[in-house]
Scaffold this motif. Structure first.
Motif, short mmCIF file in Angstrom:
data_model
loop_
_atom_site.label_atom_id
_atom_site.label_comp_id
_atom_site.label_asym_id
_atom_site.label_seq_id
_atom_site.Cartn_x
_atom_site.Cartn_y
_atom_site.Cartn_z
N GLU A 287 0.86 -1.18 0.00
CA GLU A 287 0.00 0.00 0.00
C GLU A 287 0.90 1.23 0.00
OE1 GLU A 287 -3.15 -0.17 -0.34
OE2 GLU A 287 -3.73 -2.16 0.35
N SER B 147 2.63 0.11 3.64
CA SER B 147 2.68 -1.31 4.00
C SER B 147 3.53 -2.01 2.96
CB SER B 147 1.27 -1.91 4.04
OG SER B 147 1.32 -3.28 4.38
N ARG C 19 4.16 -2.21 8.63
CA ARG C 19 3.26 -1.13 8.22
C ARG C 19 3.64 0.18 8.90
NH1 ARG C 19 -2.58 -3.41 9.59
NH2 ARG C 19 -3.25 -1.55 8.45
N GLU D 55 -0.65 4.64 7.20
CA GLU D 55 -1.74 3.71 6.92
C GLU D 55 -3.10 4.31 7.26
OE1 GLU D 55 -1.88 -0.49 6.17
OE2 GLU D 55 -1.57 1.22 4.83
N TYR E 107 -5.97 4.67 4.47
CA TYR E 107 -7.23 3.97 4.65
C TYR E 107 -8.43 4.91 4.48
CZ TYR E 107 -10.67 0.72 6.56
OH TYR E 107 -11.76 -0.10 6.73
N ARG F 131 -10.45 -0.59 -0.60
CA ARG F 131 -9.84 -0.79 0.71
C ARG F 131 -10.48 -1.96 1.45
NH1 ARG F 131 -12.24 4.76 3.25
NH2 ARG F 131 -14.29 3.96 3.87
N GLU F 132 -9.72 -2.54 2.36
CA GLU F 132 -10.18 -3.66 3.16
C GLU F 132 -11.17 -3.18 4.22
OE1 GLU F 132 -6.23 -2.32 5.05
OE2 GLU F 132 -7.40 -2.07 3.21
N PHE G 95 -8.14 -4.26 8.39
CA PHE G 95 -7.18 -3.18 8.61
C PHE G 95 -6.50 -3.30 9.97
CE2 PHE G 95 -6.20 1.05 10.32
CZ PHE G 95 -5.36 1.55 9.33
#
Length: 393
Positions: free
Chosen positions: A229, A240, A328, A334, A338, A346-347, A352
């Motif tokens: 990421e 990440s 990360r 992050e 996010y 995105r997760e 996350f």
């Protein structure tokens, strides 16, 4: 007691170096420009020294460093780790006097200049027959705008990207498919000479090859990571990343740096073309890099190995490490990634949070003070507009 002097203590790579060398038994001295210098508050920091950073006032920084070196309270020669580009430049320029008091590893001034220039790096890559994006280096802003006009007239403008000839991270980069392009004369004035480079599709994975060369120019440590990421999502520092193995990229990167007669650390950045699956040479970071903690956790302790090599100590080269280690940059990297990422990409929040805090590079159960300093100091310094640009560096 062996001493390590670490400059630019605000940055996360500096904290990683403090922890690494502190755990190895070094007495740690940290230079910073503010009470809120993150590494000041690590449990491994012995001594805090205030001065301007080289980027803001190189002369004042240099005077403070030399003053300390000449009057330091401990015996023996310290190891100096210059962490940021302007600091590396100052030490490189004044290497003869600094070398009277401290041990360090730096390339020649000429090699450093080549590595700092994206254009010169691309030219070197072409000469070595390494996969390198097509690059134009106009000498004036008029030639630059004329080249852009020529590309636009052939319908290929959006296949290229504009970058400062010298610079780090994403500062000054312009994607030519943006809805609004800058005033190029003002952009040239702000960032210096600009180059036009073939754009590798953003879906291509970014790869980094980290290397350490000893005083004899031999590569004594190597490490490869892949980006997972980044922030900004359009292109910026990794937030990440994961350790991988690529003998081919290590060999190509060593070839590149040996051509420069390199000494010390560097990270060679590559990007995979998603169509051909070929990694293209992008640039050289001629200093310690932002994702340093990942290499340390995977088993290549670059700060310690640098210190040993700078002191002329011999050790078995370190080229093997644990594959699949994830690290990360949580705060604020992050978090910003996010909340700014498209929801479809995105997760979910549970994913996350998975693996935290252990996967966060800020976390170290042996340095709880350092962990909290990354939160508090960054929360305070981020209020200063001076530091906003570094969020996308």
């Amino acid at each position: 007691m062996r001493e390590a002097i670490i400059t630019d203590g605000l940055w996360r790579k500096s904290l990683s170096a403090v922890r690494s060398l502190g755990k190895a038994g070094f007495d740690i001295t940290v230079f910073g420009d503010s009470l809120f210098t993150t590494s000041y508050w690590s449990a491994f920091t012995t001594r805090r020294l205030r001065s301007s950073v080289a980027k803001d006032d190189a002369q004042q920084f240099g005077a403070a460093l030399l003053s300390y070196l000449k009057s330091r309270p401990t015996t023996g020669r310290p190891v100096l780790l210059p962490m940021e580009d302007p600091t590396v430049e100052w030490v490189s320029t004044h290497r003869e006097i600094v070398a009277q008091y401290a041990d360090f590893l730096l390339p020649s001034i000429e090699a450093l200049a080549t590595a700092q220039s994206k254009g010169a790096t691309a030219a070197l890559g072409v000469n070595l027959k390494l996969p390198t994006p097509e690059t134009f280096m106009p000498g004036t802003v008029e030639e630059f705008t004329e080249r852009l006009y020529q590309l636009a007239s052939t319908g290929t403008l959006t296949l290229y990207i504009v970058k400062p000839l010298n610079g780090s991270g994403s500062a000054g980069i312009v994607y030519l498919d943006a809805p609004k392009l800058p005033d190029w004369h003002m952009h040239w004035k702000k960032y210096g000479m600009l180059l036009i480079q073939q754009r590798i599709n953003s879906s291509g994975q970014g790869l980094g090859v980290s290397l350490l060369f000893d005083i004899d120019g031999e590569c004594v440590a190597s490490f490869v990571h892949a980006r997972l990421e980044q922030y900004p999502n359009s292109g910026g520092p990794s937030t990440s990343r994961i350790s991988i193995v690529s003998d081919m990229l290590v060999e190509q990167s060593i070839l590149l740096m040996k051509e420069l007669g390199w000494r010390g650390v560097a990270m060679v950045e590559w990007k995979v073309d998603p169509v051909s699956n070929v990694p293209y040479l992008m640039e050289i970071n001629p200093r310690f890099w932002g994702s340093l903690e990942l290499a340390v956790r995977a088993g290549v302790d670059f700060p310690l190995l640098y210190a040993l090599a700078a002191r002329g100590e011999k050790f078995d080269p370190v080229h093997n490490y644990q594959e699949g280690v994830i690290c990360r940059w949580l705060i604020p990297g992050e978090l910003l990634r996010y909340i700014s990422q498209e929801s479809a990409k995105r997760e979910n929040l549970r994913e996350f949070m998975s693996g935290l805090p252990e996967l966060a590079e800020e976390w170290d159960f042996k340095d709880i003070r350092g962990f909290f300093s990354t939160i508090i100091c960054q929360a305070i310094t981020i209020l200063n507009p001076k530091y906003w640009k570094f969020l996308t560096r």
